[in-house]
Motif scaffolding. Sequence first.
Motif, PDB file in Angstrom:
ATOM      1  N   ALA A  80      50.091  48.535  30.098  1.00  0.00           N
ATOM      2  CA  ALA A  80      49.462  48.801  31.397  1.00  0.00           C
ATOM      3  C   ALA A  80      48.348  47.797  31.685  1.00  0.00           C
ATOM      4  O   ALA A  80      48.265  47.245  32.785  1.00  0.00           O
ATOM      5  CB  ALA A  80      48.903  50.222  31.423  1.00  0.00           C
ATOM      6  N   HIS A  81      47.499  47.531  30.693  1.00  0.00           N
ATOM      7  CA  HIS A  81      46.420  46.551  30.882  1.00  0.00           C
ATOM      8  C   HIS A  81      46.959  45.125  30.871  1.00  0.00           C
ATOM      9  O   HIS A  81      46.436  44.255  31.572  1.00  0.00           O
ATOM     10  CB  HIS A  81      45.348  46.703  29.812  1.00  0.00           C
ATOM     11  N   ALA A 104      39.255  44.941  37.566  1.00  0.00           N
ATOM     12  CA  ALA A 104      38.021  44.496  36.914  1.00  0.00           C
ATOM     13  C   ALA A 104      37.039  45.648  36.736  1.00  0.00           C
ATOM     14  O   ALA A 104      36.424  45.792  35.680  1.00  0.00           O
ATOM     15  CB  ALA A 104      37.391  43.361  37.715  1.00  0.00           C
ATOM     16  N   MET A 105      36.880  46.473  37.754  1.00  0.00           N
ATOM     17  CA  MET A 105      35.926  47.581  37.663  1.00  0.00           C
ATOM     18  C   MET A 105      36.388  48.606  36.624  1.00  0.00           C
ATOM     19  O   MET A 105      35.596  49.092  35.826  1.00  0.00           O
ATOM     20  CB  MET A 105      35.760  48.254  39.019  1.00  0.00           C
ATOM     21  N   GLU A 106      37.659  48.915  36.633  1.00  0.00           N
ATOM     22  CA  GLU A 106      38.190  49.876  35.663  1.00  0.00           C
ATOM     23  C   GLU A 106      38.017  49.359  34.239  1.00  0.00           C
ATOM     24  O   GLU A 106      37.600  50.094  33.342  1.00  0.00           O
ATOM     25  CB  GLU A 106      39.670  50.135  35.947  1.00  0.00           C
ATOM     26  N   LEU A 107      38.316  48.077  34.025  1.00  0.00           N
ATOM     27  CA  LEU A 107      38.194  47.495  32.689  1.00  0.00           C
ATOM     28  C   LEU A 107      36.742  47.403  32.246  1.00  0.00           C
ATOM     29  O   LEU A 107      36.451  47.483  31.051  1.00  0.00           O
ATOM     30  CB  LEU A 107      38.852  46.117  32.653  1.00  0.00           C
ATOM     31  N   GLN A 108      35.837  47.210  33.182  1.00  0.00           N
ATOM     32  CA  GLN A 108      34.423  47.161  32.834  1.00  0.00           C
ATOM     33  C   GLN A 108      33.968  48.511  32.274  1.00  0.00           C
ATOM     34  O   GLN A 108      33.186  48.561  31.327  1.00  0.00           O
ATOM     35  CB  GLN A 108      33.595  46.787  34.046  1.00  0.00           C
ATOM     36  N   HIS A 109      34.468  49.597  32.822  1.00  0.00           N
ATOM     37  CA  HIS A 109      34.115  50.925  32.319  1.00  0.00           C
ATOM     38  C   HIS A 109      34.754  51.189  30.958  1.00  0.00           C
ATOM     39  O   HIS A 109      34.210  51.944  30.162  1.00  0.00           O
ATOM     40  CB  HIS A 109      34.533  52.013  33.309  1.00  0.00           C
ATOM     41  N   GLN A 110      35.885  50.577  30.697  1.00  0.00           N
ATOM     42  CA  GLN A 110      36.580  50.762  29.425  1.00  0.00           C
ATOM     43  C   GLN A 110      36.280  49.627  28.443  1.00  0.00           C
ATOM     44  O   GLN A 110      36.967  49.476  27.443  1.00  0.00           O
ATOM     45  CB  GLN A 110      38.085  50.832  29.662  1.00  0.00           C
ATOM     46  N   GLY A 111      35.249  48.841  28.703  1.00  0.00           N
ATOM     47  CA  GLY A 111      34.929  47.671  27.898  1.00  0.00           C
ATOM     48  C   GLY A 111      34.708  47.967  26.428  1.00  0.00           C
ATOM     49  O   GLY A 111      35.233  47.273  25.554  1.00  0.00           O
ATOM     50  N   ARG A 129      31.520  40.973  23.116  1.00  0.00           N
ATOM     51  CA  ARG A 129      31.351  41.214  24.550  1.00  0.00           C
ATOM     52  C   ARG A 129      32.613  40.793  25.294  1.00  0.00           C
ATOM     53  O   ARG A 129      33.332  39.904  24.855  1.00  0.00           O
ATOM     54  CB  ARG A 129      30.179  40.389  25.085  1.00  0.00           C
ATOM     55  N   LEU A 130      32.822  41.415  26.430  1.00  0.00           N
ATOM     56  CA  LEU A 130      33.914  41.033  27.321  1.00  0.00           C
ATOM     57  C   LEU A 130      33.306  40.486  28.614  1.00  0.00           C
ATOM     58  O   LEU A 130      32.314  41.010  29.109  1.00  0.00           O
ATOM     59  CB  LEU A 130      34.805  42.230  27.647  1.00  0.00           C
ATOM     60  N   ARG A 131      33.909  39.450  29.126  1.00  0.00           N
ATOM     61  CA  ARG A 131      33.489  38.879  30.409  1.00  0.00           C
ATOM     62  C   ARG A 131      34.727  38.873  31.296  1.00  0.00           C
ATOM     63  O   ARG A 131      35.761  38.324  30.916  1.00  0.00           O
ATOM     64  CB  ARG A 131      32.974  37.459  30.197  1.00  0.00           C
ATOM     65  N   PHE A 132      34.621  39.485  32.464  1.00  0.00           N
ATOM     66  CA  PHE A 132      35.766  39.597  33.359  1.00  0.00           C
ATOM     67  C   PHE A 132      35.630  38.613  34.505  1.00  0.00           C
ATOM     68  O   PHE A 132      34.569  38.489  35.110  1.00  0.00           O
ATOM     69  CB  PHE A 132      35.887  41.018  33.906  1.00  0.00           C
ATOM     70  N   VAL A 133      36.721  37.902  34.780  1.00  0.00           N
ATOM     71  CA  VAL A 133      36.795  37.020  35.945  1.00  0.00           C
ATOM     72  C   VAL A 133      38.004  37.452  36.752  1.00  0.00           C
ATOM     73  O   VAL A 133      39.014  37.886  36.194  1.00  0.00           O
ATOM     74  CB  VAL A 133      36.900  35.531  35.545  1.00  0.00           C
TER      75      VAL A 133
END
Length: 183
Positions: A80-81, A104-111, A129-133
């Motif tokens: 799914a991801h 991006a927002m969903e993954l930030q909460h599940q970081g 750390r995770l950085r989302f682009v």
Amino acid sequence: MAKELHSGKAGAPARQASTPRKPATRTHAKEDAPPQPPRRVMKARTLGALLPSVTAPAFRRRSPTGAMLFARWADVVGPAHAAVTSPRKLSAATLTVACTGPAAMELQHQGDMLVARINTWCGEPLVARLRFVQDPTAGTRRRLPPRRGAAPTCTLPDMSDESLRMALERLGTEILQSPIKKT
């Protein structure tokens, strides 16, 4: 009484111990010595001794674990991801992940969960750390161009059960078109 020293050669004159021997003084000792043979460059070495010099440039750019993480991304984060994300860069314990806009927002909460899942899969604390682009093409895989030429098909003679004949023809066509052919 003086002792005579013998040099071991027949007919050699005897010397007396009381006379000191003069040291030989050569000014050009290196010029008189024969030249040293050239150092052999091509020595037989084990493969284990050669591999670090070959693999070091590749591993400087990406660690073996990081390369495995990028190759097996769908297995690490789940299908799914993986459908909406793709890893881009891993440096200084920060993993840059490209994702589609709303993901991006969903993954930030599940970081935190993703970092734990990635580190568990790697077997070492590789990511801190995770950085989302955002990237609209994230998660899509490039498709291979279709093969050129006519694809072979399988046809069977008439059978009493039409659905069985069609299923066998599809199976035969898939076998003929597969890249691995067993003979």
